[in-house]
Write an enzyme that holds these catalytic residues in place. Structure first.
Site, PDB file in Angstrom:
ATOM      1  N   SER A  14      -7.050   5.721   8.250  1.00  8.18           N
ATOM      2  CA  SER A  14      -6.721   5.115   9.501  1.00  8.18           C
ATOM      3  C   SER A  14      -4.916   4.986   9.522  1.00  8.18           C
ATOM      4  CB  SER A  14      -7.129   3.578   9.551  1.00  8.18           C
ATOM      5  OG  SER A  14      -6.324   2.935   8.420  1.00  8.18           O
ATOM      6  N   CYS A  48      -8.329  -0.741  -0.863  1.00 10.17           N
ATOM      7  CA  CYS A  48      -8.093  -0.184   0.339  1.00 10.17           C
ATOM      8  C   CYS A  48      -6.660   0.570  -0.076  1.00 10.17           C
ATOM      9  CB  CYS A  48      -7.567  -1.391   1.320  1.00 10.17           C
ATOM     10  SG  CYS A  48      -6.813  -0.871   2.733  1.00 10.17           S
ATOM     11  N   THR A  49      -6.803   1.763   0.389  1.00  9.94           N
ATOM     12  CA  THR A  49      -5.684   2.880  -0.020  1.00  9.94           C
ATOM     13  C   THR A  49      -4.347   2.127   0.433  1.00  9.94           C
ATOM     14  OG1 THR A  49      -6.225   4.243   2.207  1.00  9.94           O
ATOM     15  CG2 THR A  49      -7.324   4.816  -0.092  1.00  9.94           C
ATOM     16  N   HIS A  50      -4.246   1.498   1.477  1.00  7.19           N
ATOM     17  CA  HIS A  50      -2.973   0.793   1.934  1.00  7.19           C
ATOM     18  C   HIS A  50      -2.364   0.018   0.921  1.00  7.19           C
ATOM     19  CE1 HIS A  50      -3.971   2.477   6.187  1.00  7.19           C
ATOM     20  NE2 HIS A  50      -2.815   2.050   6.614  1.00  7.19           N
ATOM     21  N   CYS A 101      -9.947   6.570   2.513  1.00  7.00           N
ATOM     22  CA  CYS A 101     -10.069   5.053   3.033  1.00  7.00           C
ATOM     23  C   CYS A 101     -11.438   4.766   2.541  1.00  7.00           C
ATOM     24  CB  CYS A 101     -10.252   5.444   4.705  1.00  7.00           C
ATOM     25  SG  CYS A 101     -10.722   3.948   5.529  1.00  7.00           S
ATOM     26  N   TYR A 109      -9.506   0.423  10.426  1.00  2.01           N
ATOM     27  CA  TYR A 109     -10.902   0.613  10.627  1.00  2.01           C
ATOM     28  C   TYR A 109     -11.584  -0.460  10.047  1.00  2.01           C
ATOM     29  CZ  TYR A 109      -9.879   5.812  10.567  1.00  2.01           C
ATOM     30  OH  TYR A 109      -9.450   7.216  11.036  1.00  2.01           O
TER      31      TYR A 109
HETATM   32  N1  DGL Z   1      -6.800   2.397   4.116  1.00  3.90           N
HETATM   33  C1  DGL Z   1      -8.323   2.256   4.592  1.00  3.90           C
HETATM   34  C2  DGL Z   1      -9.037   1.553   3.588  1.00  3.90           C
HETATM   35  O1  DGL Z   1      -8.731   2.201   2.318  1.00  3.90           O
HETATM   36  C3  DGL Z   1      -8.485   1.417   6.007  1.00  3.90           C
HETATM   37  C4  DGL Z   1      -7.496   0.238   6.087  1.00  3.90           C
HETATM   38  C5  DGL Z   1      -7.953  -0.081   7.591  1.00  3.90           C
HETATM   39  O2  DGL Z   1      -7.807   0.584   8.612  1.00  3.90           O
HETATM   40  O3  DGL Z   1      -8.541  -1.005   7.779  1.00  3.90           O
HETATM   41  O4  DGL Z   1      -9.938   0.646   3.516  1.00  3.90           O
END
Ligand code: DGL
Length: 213
Positions: free
Chosen positions: A8, A179-181, A70, A39
């Site tokens: 995302s 979460c990858t972020h 993600c 997402y």
């Molecule tokens: N980076 C994503 C994950 O690993 C999604 C973060 C999001 O868009 O909420 O869950």
């Protein structure tokens, strides 16, 4: 080999880096779907449409392997995508709960989006892997991915999210970045819990892609 990767936004670049570290000679295409971020707070049906669109784009580019970089999209949609596109190989990203339970950690904190935390997959990963003497705390972090994506005040957001845990004097031994972020803000997270070990599933995803190739 052509490998498509999507998330995302910028979070999945942490997964892409891990893959390129061990597979530097493949061809990559990355979709940073920031217009649909987050997402983690989207209804499942809408998310299925979004991930289908990303998949079609990567398929048209010629991807043979698609990495869902993600956790939210993986826990909610990977089964759906595998069924819809049997001609493609999908590799997903899941919270590294298993890896955390294999350490000698007692207190394990899992941080992820509300969507990932609420998913059956996350609950079963915790239930199936927990060992005696361990406890797993699942912390939904609404708005955190978006705060990272938009480069807003990360420390302020983390203080709000950790407030209850801090009040209870909870000390995690391991923090799973589900979460990858969140892998992009390791130093900020670490500053709240200096003794915790931070882990993500990115290297596991990279190894899986290598196996497929
Ligand atoms: N980076 C994503 C994950 O690993 C999604 C973060 C999001 O868009 O909420 O869950």
């Amino acid at each position: 080999m052509k490998i498509g990767v999507f998330d995302s936004g910028i979070g999945g670049t942490t997964v892409l880096t891990a893959i390129r570290n061990i597979l530097p000679n493949e061809e990559y295409q990355y979709i940073a779907d920031s217009k649909n971020c987050p997402y983690g707070e989207k209804p499942e049906e809408e998310l299925k449409q979004i991930v289908s669109k990303n998949t079609e784009e990567l398929k048209n580019w010629g991807a043979e392997i698609i990495v869902i970089a993600c956790n939210t999209a993986t826990t909610k949609c990977i089964g759906f995508l595998r069924e819809k596109y049997p001609e493609l190989k999908f590799v997903g990203t899941e919270p590294a709960i298993k890896l955390a339970t294999e350490t000698n950690a007692k207190n394990i904190l899992v941080m992820a989006t509300p969507g990932t935390i609420a998913s059956e997959r996350t609950k079963s990963l915790a239930k199936e892997n927990i060992r005696e003497g361990q406890n797993i705390t699942l912390l939904a972090c609404p708005g955190l991915a978006d705060t990272i994506e938009q480069k807003l005040d990360i420390r302020k957001k983390l203080s709000e999210l950790f407030e209850d845990l801090k009040n209870k004097n909870y000390q995690p031994d391991v923090i799973v970045l589900g979460c990858t972020h969140y892998s992009l803000i390791k130093p900020e997270i670490q500053s709240f819990f200096p003794n915790a070990k931070l882990i993500d599933g990115n290297e596991g995803v990279a190894r899986r892609v290598k196996e497929l190739i």
